[in-house]
Motif scaffolding. Structure first.
Motif, PDB file in Angstrom:
ATOM      1  N   PHE A  92      42.609 -42.310  44.275  1.00 36.25           N
ATOM      2  CA  PHE A  92      41.317 -42.912  44.615  1.00 36.25           C
ATOM      3  C   PHE A  92      41.101 -44.316  44.056  1.00 36.25           C
ATOM      4  CE2 PHE A  92      40.492 -38.403  45.325  1.00 36.25           C
ATOM      5  CZ  PHE A  92      39.788 -38.442  46.527  1.00 36.25           C
ATOM      6  N   GLY A  93      41.905 -44.743  43.098  1.00 35.51           N
ATOM      7  CA  GLY A  93      41.746 -46.094  42.565  1.00 35.51           C
ATOM      8  C   GLY A  93      40.351 -46.345  42.009  1.00 35.51           C
ATOM      9  N   ARG A  94      39.733 -47.463  42.435  1.00 29.49           N
ATOM     10  CA  ARG A  94      38.402 -47.814  41.933  1.00 29.49           C
ATOM     11  C   ARG A  94      37.338 -46.795  42.339  1.00 29.49           C
ATOM     12  NH1 ARG A  94      39.809 -53.423  43.217  1.00 29.49           N
ATOM     13  NH2 ARG A  94      38.590 -53.292  45.127  1.00 29.49           N
ATOM     14  N   GLU A  95      37.594 -46.061  43.420  1.00 25.41           N
ATOM     15  CA  GLU A  95      36.642 -45.034  43.838  1.00 25.41           C
ATOM     16  C   GLU A  95      36.528 -43.940  42.778  1.00 25.41           C
ATOM     17  OE1 GLU A  95      33.944 -43.070  46.545  1.00 25.41           O
ATOM     18  OE2 GLU A  95      34.595 -45.136  46.193  1.00 25.41           O
ATOM     19  N   TYR A  96      37.601 -43.706  42.043  1.00 26.50           N
ATOM     20  CA  TYR A  96      37.555 -42.735  40.944  1.00 26.50           C
ATOM     21  C   TYR A  96      36.534 -43.186  39.896  1.00 26.50           C
ATOM     22  CZ  TYR A  96      38.964 -40.005  36.866  1.00 26.50           C
ATOM     23  OH  TYR A  96      38.961 -39.176  35.769  1.00 26.50           O
ATOM     24  N   ASP A  97      36.643 -44.445  39.482  1.00 26.55           N
ATOM     25  CA  ASP A  97      35.731 -44.973  38.467  1.00 26.55           C
ATOM     26  C   ASP A  97      34.286 -44.959  38.963  1.00 26.55           C
ATOM     27  OD1 ASP A  97      37.889 -45.487  36.762  1.00 26.55           O
ATOM     28  OD2 ASP A  97      38.227 -47.456  37.654  1.00 26.55           O
ATOM     29  N   ARG A  98      34.098 -45.306  40.217  1.00 28.14           N
ATOM     30  CA  ARG A  98      32.748 -45.321  40.791  1.00 28.14           C
ATOM     31  C   ARG A  98      32.141 -43.920  40.786  1.00 28.14           C
ATOM     32  NH1 ARG A  98      29.737 -44.565  45.377  1.00 28.14           N
ATOM     33  NH2 ARG A  98      28.290 -46.248  45.943  1.00 28.14           N
ATOM     34  N   THR A  99      32.941 -42.931  41.151  1.00 25.87           N
ATOM     35  CA  THR A  99      32.448 -41.557  41.207  1.00 25.87           C
ATOM     36  C   THR A  99      32.113 -41.043  39.818  1.00 25.87           C
ATOM     37  OG1 THR A  99      33.860 -41.190  43.151  1.00 25.87           O
ATOM     38  CG2 THR A  99      32.927 -39.241  42.097  1.00 25.87           C
ATOM     39  N   VAL A 100      32.949 -41.361  38.841  1.00 27.86           N
ATOM     40  CA  VAL A 100      32.671 -40.959  37.458  1.00 27.86           C
ATOM     41  C   VAL A 100      31.374 -41.598  36.978  1.00 27.86           C
ATOM     42  CG1 VAL A 100      33.450 -41.150  35.063  1.00 27.86           C
ATOM     43  CG2 VAL A 100      35.086 -40.537  36.854  1.00 27.86           C
ATOM     44  N   GLU A 101      31.206 -42.877  37.275  1.00 23.41           N
ATOM     45  CA  GLU A 101      30.001 -43.585  36.849  1.00 23.41           C
ATOM     46  C   GLU A 101      28.754 -42.974  37.481  1.00 23.41           C
ATOM     47  OE1 GLU A 101      28.069 -48.082  37.082  1.00 23.41           O
ATOM     48  OE2 GLU A 101      30.196 -47.781  37.516  1.00 23.41           O
ATOM     49  N   GLN A 102      28.833 -42.655  38.765  1.00 24.64           N
ATOM     50  CA  GLN A 102      27.672 -42.083  39.443  1.00 24.64           C
ATOM     51  C   GLN A 102      27.375 -40.659  38.982  1.00 24.64           C
ATOM     52  OE1 GLN A 102      27.802 -42.476  43.750  1.00 24.64           O
ATOM     53  NE2 GLN A 102      26.609 -44.343  43.524  1.00 24.64           N
ATOM     54  N   ALA A 103      28.433 -39.883  38.768  1.00 23.72           N
ATOM     55  CA  ALA A 103      28.242 -38.495  38.349  1.00 23.72           C
ATOM     56  C   ALA A 103      27.781 -38.411  36.898  1.00 23.72           C
ATOM     57  CB  ALA A 103      29.529 -37.698  38.530  1.00 23.72           C
ATOM     58  N   GLY A 104      28.173 -39.401  36.096  1.00 20.68           N
ATOM     59  CA  GLY A 104      27.817 -39.382  34.677  1.00 20.68           C
ATOM     60  C   GLY A 104      28.633 -38.401  33.868  1.00 20.68           C
ATOM     61  N   ASP A 105      29.622 -37.789  34.523  1.00 19.83           N
ATOM     62  CA  ASP A 105      30.440 -36.786  33.844  1.00 19.83           C
ATOM     63  C   ASP A 105      31.798 -36.742  34.537  1.00 19.83           C
ATOM     64  OD1 ASP A 105      30.757 -34.270  32.108  1.00 19.83           O
ATOM     65  OD2 ASP A 105      31.148 -33.503  34.123  1.00 19.83           O
ATOM     66  N   ARG A 106      32.845 -36.932  33.767  1.00 22.60           N
ATOM     67  CA  ARG A 106      34.194 -36.998  34.340  1.00 22.60           C
ATOM     68  C   ARG A 106      34.587 -35.693  35.035  1.00 22.60           C
ATOM     69  NH1 ARG A 106      38.181 -40.565  33.535  1.00 22.60           N
ATOM     70  NH2 ARG A 106      36.967 -41.519  31.846  1.00 22.60           N
ATOM     71  N   ARG A 107      34.257 -34.579  34.423  1.00 19.70           N
ATOM     72  CA  ARG A 107      34.644 -33.293  35.000  1.00 19.70           C
ATOM     73  C   ARG A 107      33.962 -33.067  36.350  1.00 19.70           C
ATOM     74  NH1 ARG A 107      34.499 -28.177  31.116  1.00 19.70           N
ATOM     75  NH2 ARG A 107      35.878 -29.639  30.017  1.00 19.70           N
ATOM     76  N   ALA A 108      32.662 -33.391  36.435  1.00 16.08           N
ATOM     77  CA  ALA A 108      31.925 -33.233  37.689  1.00 16.08           C
ATOM     78  C   ALA A 108      32.471 -34.176  38.756  1.00 16.08           C
ATOM     79  CB  ALA A 108      30.437 -33.489  37.468  1.00 16.08           C
TER      80      ALA A 108
END
Length: 202
Positions: free
Chosen positions: A37-53
Motif C-alpha cells: 500500500f505504500g503511502r496509503e498504509y501511513d494514511r490509513t494508520v493516521e486516520q484509524a489512530g491505531d496500527r492494528r485497526a
C-alpha cells in the motif's frame, strides 16, 4: 530442583518463544502491507489512530479485492476509450468543468467494464488502493476537485489538476501509454499531491 520448577521454566520458555514468533509474524505482515500500500498504509494508520485497526482494514480491502472477477479490456474497448479521452481533453479548453465531469465518468466506466464495483466512491477508492496505491490519493484529489466544481468552488487551475489526476488513473486502468500524449499536460513525476488543497475543496 523439583519437577514443578522445571515445568514452570519450560512453560515460561514456551511462552517467550511464542511471543517472539508472534511478534515476528506481525512484523512480517506489517512489512507486507507497507510494501503493498505504500503511502496509503501511513494514511490509513493516521486516520484509524491505531496500527492494528488500520492493518485490519487494509487486509479487508485485499480480501474484498481478491473476490473480484477483474478482466482486461479488449483492444477495441481500449481504443474506444482512448478516443473518448481525446474528446474529453479537447473539451477542457472551452468547458473545463464539463471535461472534469466527463473524466470522472470515463474512469468509472472503465472500472465497471473491468469488473470493479462502481456505485460507491469509498469502495472504488479501496479497490484502487490495492491495485494502484501510488494513484489512489490522486483519485481522491480529482474527486474532491470535481465535487468542489459542482459547488462552483474550483478554479480553472484546480480543474486542470483534476483532469491530470484522472488521466493518470485512466491510463493505468486502460493498461496503455496512448493516453499520455493526448494533450499538453504532463502528469508524470507528480508523485506528491497537494492534500491540503483538496481538503479545502471538499
Amino acid at each position: 530442583m523439583n519437577t514443578w520448577v522445571w515445568i514452570v521454566i519450560a512453560a515460561a520458555v514456551v511462552i517467550v518463544l511464542l511471543a517472539i514468533a508472534w511478534s515476528a509474524t506481525r512484523a512480517k505482515r506489517t512489512r507486507a502491507l507497507q510494501g503493498t500500500f505504500g503511502r496509503e498504509y501511513d494514511r490509513t494508520v493516521e486516520q484509524a489512530g491505531d496500527r492494528r485497526a488500520a492493518e485490519r482494514e487494509l487486509r479487508e480491502r485485499q480480501k474484498r479485492h481478491d473476490e473480484l472477477d477483474l478482466r482486461p479490456l479488449s483492444p477495441e474497448s481500449r481504443d474506444r476509450y482512448v478516443r473518448r479521452w481525446q474528446s474529453t481533453q479537447a473539451r477542457f479548453v472551452d468547458d473545463p468543468k464539463g471535461a472534469v465531469a466527463e473524466a470522472d465518468q470515463l474512469v468509472q466506466e472503465v472500472m465497471q467494464e473491468r469488473g470493479y464495483p462502481t456505485k460507491d466512491f469509498d469502495r472504488r477508492v479501496d479497490d484502487i488502493s490495492v491495485d494502484h496505491p501510488d494513484l489512489v490519493e490522486k483519485y481522491r484529489t480529482a474527486d474532491g476537485i470535481a465535487r468542489a466544481s459542482e459547488r462552483g468552488e474550483a478554479s480553472t487551475e484546480d480543474l486542470r489538476h483534476s483532469v491530470r489526476h484522472y488521466r493518470a488513473l485512466f491510463a493505468e486502468l486502460l493498461e496503455t501509454d496512448d493516453v499520455e500524449n493526448v494533450d499538453d499536460f504532463d502528469s508524470r513525476g507528480e508523485d506528491r499531491v497537494d492534500t491540503s488543497n483538496v481538503e479545502r475543496l471538499r
